[in-house]
Design a protein around this motif. Structure first.
Motif, PDB file in Angstrom:
ATOM      1  N   ALA A  50       7.625  -1.158   5.207  1.00 20.57           N
ATOM      2  CA  ALA A  50       7.457   0.415   4.223  1.00 20.57           C
ATOM      3  C   ALA A  50       7.487   0.259   2.809  1.00 20.57           C
ATOM      4  CB  ALA A  50       8.891   1.604   4.573  1.00 20.57           C
ATOM      5  N   SER A  51       8.728  -1.106   1.982  1.00 18.92           N
ATOM      6  CA  SER A  51       8.105  -0.795   1.085  1.00 18.92           C
ATOM      7  C   SER A  51       7.433  -1.696   0.583  1.00 18.92           C
ATOM      8  CB  SER A  51       9.260  -2.203   0.526  1.00 18.92           C
ATOM      9  OG  SER A  51      10.735  -1.583   0.806  1.00 18.92           O
ATOM     10  N   ILE A  52       6.115  -1.981   1.311  1.00 12.95           N
ATOM     11  CA  ILE A  52       5.049  -2.808   0.787  1.00 12.95           C
ATOM     12  C   ILE A  52       4.074  -1.831   1.219  1.00 12.95           C
ATOM     13  CG2 ILE A  52       3.341  -4.857   0.971  1.00 12.95           C
ATOM     14  CD1 ILE A  52       5.968  -6.922   1.734  1.00 12.95           C
ATOM     15  N   VAL A  53       4.335  -0.955   2.691  1.00 10.86           N
ATOM     16  CA  VAL A  53       2.824  -0.791   2.271  1.00 10.86           C
ATOM     17  C   VAL A  53       2.970   0.729   1.151  1.00 10.86           C
ATOM     18  CG1 VAL A  53       4.102   0.813   4.145  1.00 10.86           C
ATOM     19  CG2 VAL A  53       1.744  -0.100   4.376  1.00 10.86           C
ATOM     20  N   ASN A  54       3.927   0.995   0.988  1.00  7.79           N
ATOM     21  CA  ASN A  54       4.244   2.510  -0.634  1.00  7.79           C
ATOM     22  C   ASN A  54       3.549   1.479  -1.424  1.00  7.79           C
ATOM     23  OD1 ASN A  54       5.906   4.685  -0.184  1.00  7.79           O
ATOM     24  ND2 ASN A  54       6.313   3.919  -2.467  1.00  7.79           N
ATOM     25  N   LEU A  55       4.610   0.360  -2.168  1.00  6.44           N
ATOM     26  CA  LEU A  55       3.644   0.021  -3.286  1.00  6.44           C
ATOM     27  C   LEU A  55       1.419  -0.288  -2.833  1.00  6.44           C
ATOM     28  CD1 LEU A  55       3.777  -1.179  -5.975  1.00  6.44           C
ATOM     29  CD2 LEU A  55       4.103  -3.766  -4.879  1.00  6.44           C
ATOM     30  N   LEU A  56       1.398  -0.411  -1.941  1.00  3.88           N
ATOM     31  CA  LEU A  56       0.369  -0.613  -1.572  1.00  3.88           C
ATOM     32  C   LEU A  56      -0.650   1.219  -1.747  1.00  3.88           C
ATOM     33  CD1 LEU A  56      -0.471  -3.753   0.957  1.00  3.88           C
ATOM     34  CD2 LEU A  56      -0.703  -3.742  -1.512  1.00  3.88           C
TER      35      LEU A  56
END
Length: 440
Positions: free
Chosen positions: A111-117
């Motif tokens: 969730a953290s990575i997809v939010n940053l992307l």
């Protein structure tokens, strides 16, 4: 943002430079946890920068240091861990953790990575800097949207399935299911931003979206089912800001953000010159796309005027004959990350789970307290409130909340009764967070 600046420019540069890919076996380890914390800081800083409209230093750093491919690989690695290792971990008889938060952090990593992307892919140069990994990201988004369509087909979001869970691991599985729903919605936004760059994508990426996955038809299904909307007690609710919110009758004709993302993606994929030249309009595709005419009301066109061009395209499509499937022989690239990771770890899922059971997910009380302190330092309350400035919602019932947990100061409630009901879920996390604050 002044006092709310989370990272100084020099600090952000160092954190971006240090981003790297971790083997599945090392997820949850000390070095991996440090990178997870760094990603959370970069994530929050990127949102703060976008909110303040003061430039996009995180996005520029990720492009400059060519770290978007690294983020894509990490995203797919943690997705594979969730599918291949996490279920094995849950079935191990000797795995009975006293605290499941270390595992939750691995689940939350996706969730953290997809939010940053989602935050940085608004800029076209970020999509271009993904290079060949854009193929892997397109496949990732397709997998998530397929899950979203399948869930809507079975009628209901995971929040509707309330039951009493007897063990921390079963509760963790429920949290993972709820988190997956939010991740799929983020993936939809990422895909829309990729379609903004459709004219500059490689032929392989275009072919992947239009031929291999037939994304236009999948997007039509999403509009039909609208899994981010539901009726509850006769009232329309939409999923926004991490929870279901009731829509006032006067606002029900307003285009939601997620519906808007689907329409813009469809516009890009159907009306972009490059995409139109390569999309094969078969009988099936024609039938699916013509369903869109029922949604193109005057109210919708007033809110998104560019859809008038799409309406004209559909009127023309209705009068044309379907195209036969194309049989061109084309040499094209294929996504590599998922296949490579699966090849490297095939037959090792049980061994990875047992290794992580022994060395990663069975921390001592002292290790947990130390980690709690680091979590408290990472998730600063003032920064979190600036990142999510909307009204606080009750952690139990999602109603507007005005009371905060007095011990950890991290959860909000609308009343004492909801706080008591939520304690069975919140208790252990609350104690750890409070211990971390006292240890500072």
């Amino acid at each position: 943002m002044g006092d709310l600046e989370l990272l100084l420019p020099g600090e952000a540069d160092v954190l971006v430079r240090e981003l790297c890919s971790f083997p599945l076996r090392e997820m949850g380890s000390g070095g991996w946890n440090q990178q997870h914390e760094n990603l959370e800081k970069l994530n929050m800083q990127a949102i703060l920068d976008a909110t303040a409209s003061q430039g996009e230093p995180i996005q520029e750093l990720l492009v400059t240091h060519r770290k978007i491919p690294t983020l894509v690989e990490e995203l797919i690695a943690v997705e594979m861990w969730k599918q291949k290792v996490f279920p094995v971990l849950c079935r191990l008889e000797d795995f009975k953790p006293q605290n499941t938060f270390p595992i939750y952090m691995v689940l939350h990593h996706e969730a953290s990575i997809v939010n940053l992307l989602e935050t940085v892919f608004f800029h076209k140069e970020v999509c271009e800097s993904a290079e060949d990994t854009v193929l892997d990201l397109v496949d990732y988004c397709h997998r998530k949207l397929t899950i979203l369509v399948a869930r809507s087909g079975h009628g209901g979001s995971p929040e509707e399935e309330e039951s009493q869970y007897s063990t921390p691991m079963k509760e963790l599985q429920k949290q993972a299911e709820l988190m997956e729903f939010e991740i799929t919605l983020k993936a939809l936004s990422v895909l829309r931003y990729i379609t903004d760059c459709v004219d500059s994508l490689s032929l392989s990426a275009l072919s992947r979206m239009l031929s291999t996955h037939n994304l236009p038809c999948l997007l039509v299904e999403l509009l039909e089912h609208s899994p981010w909307s539901r009726r509850e007690g006769g009232k329309l609710q939409q999923f926004e800001g991490g929870c279901w919110q009731t829509v006032a009758p006067s606002e029900q004709q307003k285009l939601s953000k997620l519906d808007g993302q689907v329409w813009i993606a469809l516009y890009n994929l159907l009306l972009s010159p490059e995409a139109r030249a390569r999309y094969c309009l078969t009988s099936f595709a024609k039938g699916q796309l013509l369903k869109l005419r029922a949604f193109l009301t005057d109210t919708l066109l007033d809110q998104l005027p560019i859809l008038a061009d799409l309406q004209g395209f559909l009127a023309h499509l209705a009068l044309t004959e379907p195209q036969p499937p194309k049989k061109d022989l084309v040499l094209e690239q294929v996504p590599e990350i998922w296949e490579r990771l699966e090849r490297e770890n095939r037959g090792k899922w049980q061994a990875i789970a047992k290794h992580q059971l022994q060395h990663v997910f069975s921390p001592s009380e002292q290790d947990l307290r130390l980690q709690a302190r680091r979590w408290a330092e990472t998730y600063k309350l003032d920064v979190l409130e600036a990142v999510a400035p909307e009204r606080h919602r009750c952690a139990h019932c999602s109603a507007e909340a005005s009371k905060r947990c007095s011990r950890c100061q991290k959860e909000w409630y609308c009343c004492r009764e909801c706080q008591v009901k939520h304690w069975v879920k919140h208790g252990k996390t609350c104690v750890l967070a409070a211990q971390g604050d006292r240890a500072k």
